[in-house]
Design a protein around this motif. Structure first.
Motif, PDB file in Angstrom:
ATOM      1  N   LEU A 194       0.852  -1.186   0.000  1.00  0.00           N
ATOM      2  CA  LEU A 194       0.000   0.000   0.000  1.00  0.00           C
ATOM      3  C   LEU A 194       0.886   1.234   0.000  1.00  0.00           C
ATOM      4  N   ALA A 195       0.704   2.111  -0.981  1.00  0.00           N
ATOM      5  CA  ALA A 195       1.505   3.332  -1.064  1.00  0.00           C
ATOM      6  C   ALA A 195       1.228   4.235   0.131  1.00  0.00           C
ATOM      7  N   ALA A 196       2.292   4.859   0.644  1.00  0.00           N
ATOM      8  CA  ALA A 196       2.153   5.746   1.799  1.00  0.00           C
ATOM      9  C   ALA A 196       1.198   6.895   1.501  1.00  0.00           C
ATOM     10  N   ASP A 197       1.195   7.393   0.256  1.00  0.00           N
ATOM     11  CA  ASP A 197       0.311   8.499  -0.117  1.00  0.00           C
ATOM     12  C   ASP A 197      -1.160   8.113   0.055  1.00  0.00           C
ATOM     13  N   ILE A 198      -1.484   6.876  -0.286  1.00  0.00           N
ATOM     14  CA  ILE A 198      -2.869   6.422  -0.173  1.00  0.00           C
ATOM     15  C   ILE A 198      -3.250   6.243   1.285  1.00  0.00           C
ATOM     16  N   CYS A 257      -5.612   3.176   7.757  1.00  0.00           N
ATOM     17  CA  CYS A 257      -5.397   1.908   7.055  1.00  0.00           C
ATOM     18  C   CYS A 257      -4.195   1.217   7.695  1.00  0.00           C
ATOM     19  N   TYR A 258      -4.450   0.115   8.372  1.00  0.00           N
ATOM     20  CA  TYR A 258      -3.386  -0.632   9.024  1.00  0.00           C
ATOM     21  C   TYR A 258      -2.854  -1.679   8.054  1.00  0.00           C
ATOM     22  N   GLU A 259      -1.692  -1.362   7.480  1.00  0.00           N
ATOM     23  CA  GLU A 259      -1.102  -2.271   6.503  1.00  0.00           C
ATOM     24  C   GLU A 259      -0.343  -3.381   7.213  1.00  0.00           C
ATOM     25  N   GLY A 260      -0.494  -4.580   6.700  1.00  0.00           N
ATOM     26  CA  GLY A 260       0.247  -5.721   7.213  1.00  0.00           C
ATOM     27  C   GLY A 260       0.982  -6.414   6.093  1.00  0.00           C
ATOM     28  N   TYR A 261       1.702  -7.453   6.458  1.00  0.00           N
ATOM     29  CA  TYR A 261       2.477  -8.204   5.475  1.00  0.00           C
ATOM     30  C   TYR A 261       2.465  -9.682   5.866  1.00  0.00           C
ATOM     31  N   GLY A 262       2.366 -10.510   4.877  1.00  0.00           N
ATOM     32  CA  GLY A 262       2.405 -11.935   5.151  1.00  0.00           C
ATOM     33  C   GLY A 262       2.521 -12.729   3.872  1.00  0.00           C
ATOM     34  N   MET A 263       2.435 -14.016   4.009  1.00  0.00           N
ATOM     35  CA  MET A 263       2.449 -14.909   2.867  1.00  0.00           C
ATOM     36  C   MET A 263       1.750 -16.196   3.274  1.00  0.00           C
ATOM     37  N   THR A 264       1.260 -16.916   2.275  1.00  0.00           N
ATOM     38  CA  THR A 264       0.520 -18.140   2.550  1.00  0.00           C
ATOM     39  C   THR A 264       1.310 -19.060   3.466  1.00  0.00           C
ATOM     40  N   GLU A 265       2.611 -19.138   3.251  1.00  0.00           N
ATOM     41  CA  GLU A 265       3.469 -20.034   4.022  1.00  0.00           C
ATOM     42  C   GLU A 265       3.596 -19.635   5.496  1.00  0.00           C
ATOM     43  N   ALA A 266       3.044 -18.470   5.857  1.00  0.00           N
ATOM     44  CA  ALA A 266       3.117 -18.000   7.246  1.00  0.00           C
ATOM     45  C   ALA A 266       1.732 -17.793   7.849  1.00  0.00           C
ATOM     46  N   SER A 267       0.740 -18.381   7.261  1.00  0.00           N
ATOM     47  CA  SER A 267      -0.620 -18.521   7.828  1.00  0.00           C
ATOM     48  C   SER A 267      -1.576 -17.331   7.873  1.00  0.00           C
ATOM     49  N   PRO A 268      -1.466 -16.158   7.401  1.00  0.00           N
ATOM     50  CA  PRO A 268      -0.378 -15.617   6.603  1.00  0.00           C
ATOM     51  C   PRO A 268       0.383 -14.476   7.292  1.00  0.00           C
ATOM     52  N   VAL A 269      -0.119 -13.948   8.428  1.00  0.00           N
ATOM     53  CA  VAL A 269       0.385 -12.663   8.941  1.00  0.00           C
ATOM     54  C   VAL A 269       1.779 -12.812   9.555  1.00  0.00           C
ATOM     55  N   ILE A 270       2.680 -11.956   9.117  1.00  0.00           N
ATOM     56  CA  ILE A 270       4.036 -11.877   9.662  1.00  0.00           C
ATOM     57  C   ILE A 270       4.208 -10.570  10.427  1.00  0.00           C
ATOM     58  N   CYS A 271       3.785  -9.485   9.818  1.00  0.00           N
ATOM     59  CA  CYS A 271       3.889  -8.162  10.427  1.00  0.00           C
ATOM     60  C   CYS A 271       2.573  -7.407  10.287  1.00  0.00           C
ATOM     61  N   THR A 272       2.341  -6.460  11.163  1.00  0.00           N
ATOM     62  CA  THR A 272       1.242  -5.521  10.983  1.00  0.00           C
ATOM     63  C   THR A 272       1.531  -4.254  11.776  1.00  0.00           C
ATOM     64  N   ASN A 273       0.915  -3.177  11.358  1.00  0.00           N
ATOM     65  CA  ASN A 273       0.967  -1.944  12.133  1.00  0.00           C
ATOM     66  C   ASN A 273       0.006  -2.092  13.304  1.00  0.00           C
ATOM     67  N   PRO A 274       0.496  -1.987  14.546  1.00  0.00           N
ATOM     68  CA  PRO A 274      -0.394  -2.141  15.699  1.00  0.00           C
ATOM     69  C   PRO A 274      -1.374  -0.974  15.812  1.00  0.00           C
ATOM     70  N   GLY A 287      -3.182   2.142  16.797  1.00  0.00           N
ATOM     71  CA  GLY A 287      -2.710   3.347  17.477  1.00  0.00           C
ATOM     72  C   GLY A 287      -1.238   3.629  17.300  1.00  0.00           C
ATOM     73  N   LYS A 288      -0.498   2.747  16.603  1.00  0.00           N
ATOM     74  CA  LYS A 288       0.939   2.932  16.406  1.00  0.00           C
ATOM     75  C   LYS A 288       1.289   2.774  14.928  1.00  0.00           C
ATOM     76  N   LEU A 289       0.487   3.403  14.096  1.00  0.00           N
ATOM     77  CA  LEU A 289       0.613   3.279  12.649  1.00  0.00           C
ATOM     78  C   LEU A 289       1.803   4.079  12.132  1.00  0.00           C
ATOM     79  N   ARG A 290       2.619   3.436  11.322  1.00  0.00           N
ATOM     80  CA  ARG A 290       3.697   4.136  10.614  1.00  0.00           C
ATOM     81  C   ARG A 290       3.497   3.899   9.126  1.00  0.00           C
ATOM     82  N   ARG A 291       3.021   4.928   8.441  1.00  0.00           N
ATOM     83  CA  ARG A 291       2.675   4.801   7.026  1.00  0.00           C
ATOM     84  C   ARG A 291       3.912   4.497   6.178  1.00  0.00           C
TER      85      ARG A 291
END
Length: 601
Positions: free
Chosen positions: A336-340, A351-368, A370-374
């Motif tokens: 997700l672009a920071a501008d958006i 918009c709380y962006e996260g990151y993952g992949m199928t092989e990781a069920s899928p969530v690996i990271c997310t913005n918590p 109240g602690k969003l860093r775009r």
């Protein structure tokens, strides 16, 4: 605790609360948690009566609906294994998954989906269960094609004899599902996820982005994708919240306003379209109004006269267009672009962006919360370790990492190190714990000059143009970067109408004024990048990239290999100096698009 036990806790806490909602014949209907649980039990008993047992593979080929969730939990409660299949896949790919996963039973939505398997019926497939039968099955196929309702009735009838499933006896370590990767660059692989892989992911994700029983989510992403299934189904239901199923992607705007969700899981594509439409309208506004709106949109704070004007004219419409009741949006599946993210944040919807992949069920990271860093995908969820390899590849270890690829130990060994680190294939940067994904390792363009270009940031930035739908960067082993441009034909229609070009999109992209408009957009939106990263030439396509053309994956990611092969002749012509739009010369100077030839596909 396994997945079924996790749901049962929510059922016990909220038996009379609304669980699922879907639209039938123009009216919304709902079932409670207690009703949902009973249907799961009856359907599970019905499946058991048909012969489904622990370890059997059961396919699910359907769009999102209550029966999808009922089937999912029913199969899991028997200790069997769910194999979801994207309903957008063509017959050959459906056949591959059925055979690769050794599917013995298949639950399909309707006659259209059933038609994909009738001619290729695998030997191991014992029967298909039809959620929406149009007519009663003929006698000759009644033994292998059964209506969903009949299986439910069978379960009710057999409950006294067979009893309810002993789901509590299923160990966390047991295989729960085989989810096939989308195969952007090769043959899909069957990812094996255990109950504990997924339950650990649910608990950790909910600790970062809490869901309350009062929440309601609108589900439109395919449940066959592990992002929607884990975050949009399991996490929501284990929290006692409500899921409403969108009718289709085409009705998403109407459904948002009907349901007024408080949380919304999406991929960036939908947010990008909203952003592009808004900025397109701003650009077409009268000059004085446009200046005021641009000043307000650029305002870094949510205060001041300019902001209040923009809030009244733009942001309020965005909020209402998304239902007017959102607490937050969860964005995943792609970057997700920071501008958006900033745009929606200024509209009052983080918009709380996260990151993952199928092989990781899928969530690996997310913005918590109240602690969003775009511009980042957040921090690792609790229990998950990350580190960077020497080449910058992100490595992951934790309870969410898959058991392996089904019947494919060689690929498993290539993907997971002996000490348990999952090699994601993504190049990343880590700053104070927050992760930024640069691009897929395999997508990095290495120019003949030795320079490396990460295509995603450039592609994403150019596609922020209200007139450009998709961008594919090209240049591996070439002297300079070029690109394929897919216009946003809806946005271009007003321009085409002014030029009296009719409905032929081939004429649109061949017209000098439209080519010049798109050239200027590429220049404008690639401005932040280094000269060697900016496209020097472009080919404008007269058609969208589609699932049907196998140019996109079911999660709407571009299949680069397919696209480069399909349009290879146009790419070669461009590098050879014909049929292209010139963007910049080797010194970074821009050129108008006169005398560039015409392109029709």
């Amino acid at each position: 605790m396994n997945l079924v036990e996790m749901l049962h806790e929510a059922v016990r806490a909220n038996p009379s609360k609304e669980c699922l909602r879907n639209k039938q014949d123009g009216q919304w209907h709902s079932i409670t948690y207690a009703e949902f649980w009973n249907e799961i039990q009856y359907f599970a008993i019905g499946l058991k009566s048909l012969g489904v047992k622990e370890g059997d593979k059961v396919g699910l080929l359907s769009n999102n609906c209550p029966q999808w969730a009922i089937s999912d939990y029913a199969v899991l409660s028997l200790g069997a294994v769910v194999t979801p299949i994207y309903p957008t896949l063509p017959s050959p790919q459906v056949e591959f998954i059925l055979r690769n996963a050794d599917v013995e039973y298949l639950i399909v939505q309707d006659q259209t989906q059933l038609g994909k398997i009738l001619q290729i019926w695998p030997d191991k497939l014992k029967c298909a269960i039809l959620i929406q039968p149009e007519t009663d099955c003929a006698d000759e196929c009644a033994d292998r094609i059964l209506p969903f309702k009949d299986v439910l009735k069978l379960g009710m009838k057999q409950e006294g004899t067979l009893g309810r499933p002993d789901y509590a006896a299923i160990p966390e370590s047991q295989l729960a599902t085989i989810v096939h990767t989308s195969g952007t660059s090769g043959t899909p692989k069957g990812v094996m996820l255990s109950h504990s892989n997924i339950t650990s992911n649910i608990r950790a994700s909910l600790s970062c982005l809490p869901i309350h029983p009062t929440d309601i989510a609108l589900s439109y992403l395919p449940l066959s994708h592990i992002f929607e299934r884990t975050v949009g189904q399991y996490a929501i239901l284990s929290s006692g919240a409500t899921i409403a199923y969108a009718e289709s992607i085409e009705t998403i705007q109407v459904n948002l306003q009907e349901i007024r969700p408080t949380v919304f899981c999406t991929v960036p594509r939908l947010l990008e379209k909203v952003y592009a439409r808004i900025h397109g309208r701003v650009e077409q506004s009268p000059k004085l109004i446009r200046k005021v709106l641009e000043r307000g949109l650029a305002n870094e704070t949510r205060s001041g006269l300019a902001y209040r004007i923009v809030d009244r004219l733009i942001y309020e419409k965005v909020r209402q267009g998304l239902g007017g009741n959102l607490r937050f949006i969860v964005s995943g599946g792609a970057g997700l672009a920071a501008d958006i993210s900033e745009f929606f944040g200024k509209a009052g919807i983080d918009c709380y962006e996260g990151y993952g992949m199928t092989e990781a069920s899928p969530v690996i990271c997310t913005n918590p919360f109240g602690k969003l860093r775009r511009g980042t995908v957040g921090v690792p969820i609790p229990g998950v370790e990350i580190k960077l390899a020497e080449d910058g590849e992100l490595l992951v270890r934790g309870p969410n990492v898959m058991m392996g690829y089904y019947k494919n130990p060689e690929e498993t060994a290539k993907t997971i190190t002996p000490d348990g680190w999952l090699q994601t294939g993504d190049i990343a940067e880590i700053d104070n714990g927050y992760v930024k994904i640069v691009d897929r390792k395999k997508n990095i363009i290495v120019l003949a000059t030795g320079k490396n270009v990460a295509p995603w940031p450039v592609e994403n930035s150019i596609s922020l143009s209200p007139y450009i739908s998709q961008t594919v960067l090209i240049g591996d082993k070439r002297q300079y970067v070029t690109c394929l441009i897919v216009p946003d034909f809806l946005a271009l229609k007003s321009v085409a109408d002014e030029l009296q070009l009719g409905d032929d999109q081939g004429k649109w992209v061949s017209h000098p004024k439209i080519r010049e408009l798109l050239r200027q957009e590429v220049i404008k939106y690639s401005e932040p990048f280094a000269d060697f990263e900016k496209p020097k030439r472009a080919v404008i396509l007269s058609n969208e990239l589609t699932l049907e053309g196998e140019e996109l994956t079911p999660t709407m990611k571009v299949r680069n290999k397919t696209v480069l092969q399909k349009y290879g002749h146009l790419i070669e012509e461009m590098y050879n100096g014909t049929n292209y739009v010139p963007i910049q010369d080797g010194q970074g100077h821009t050129h108008p698009s006169h005398d560039t030839g015409h392109l029709q596909i």
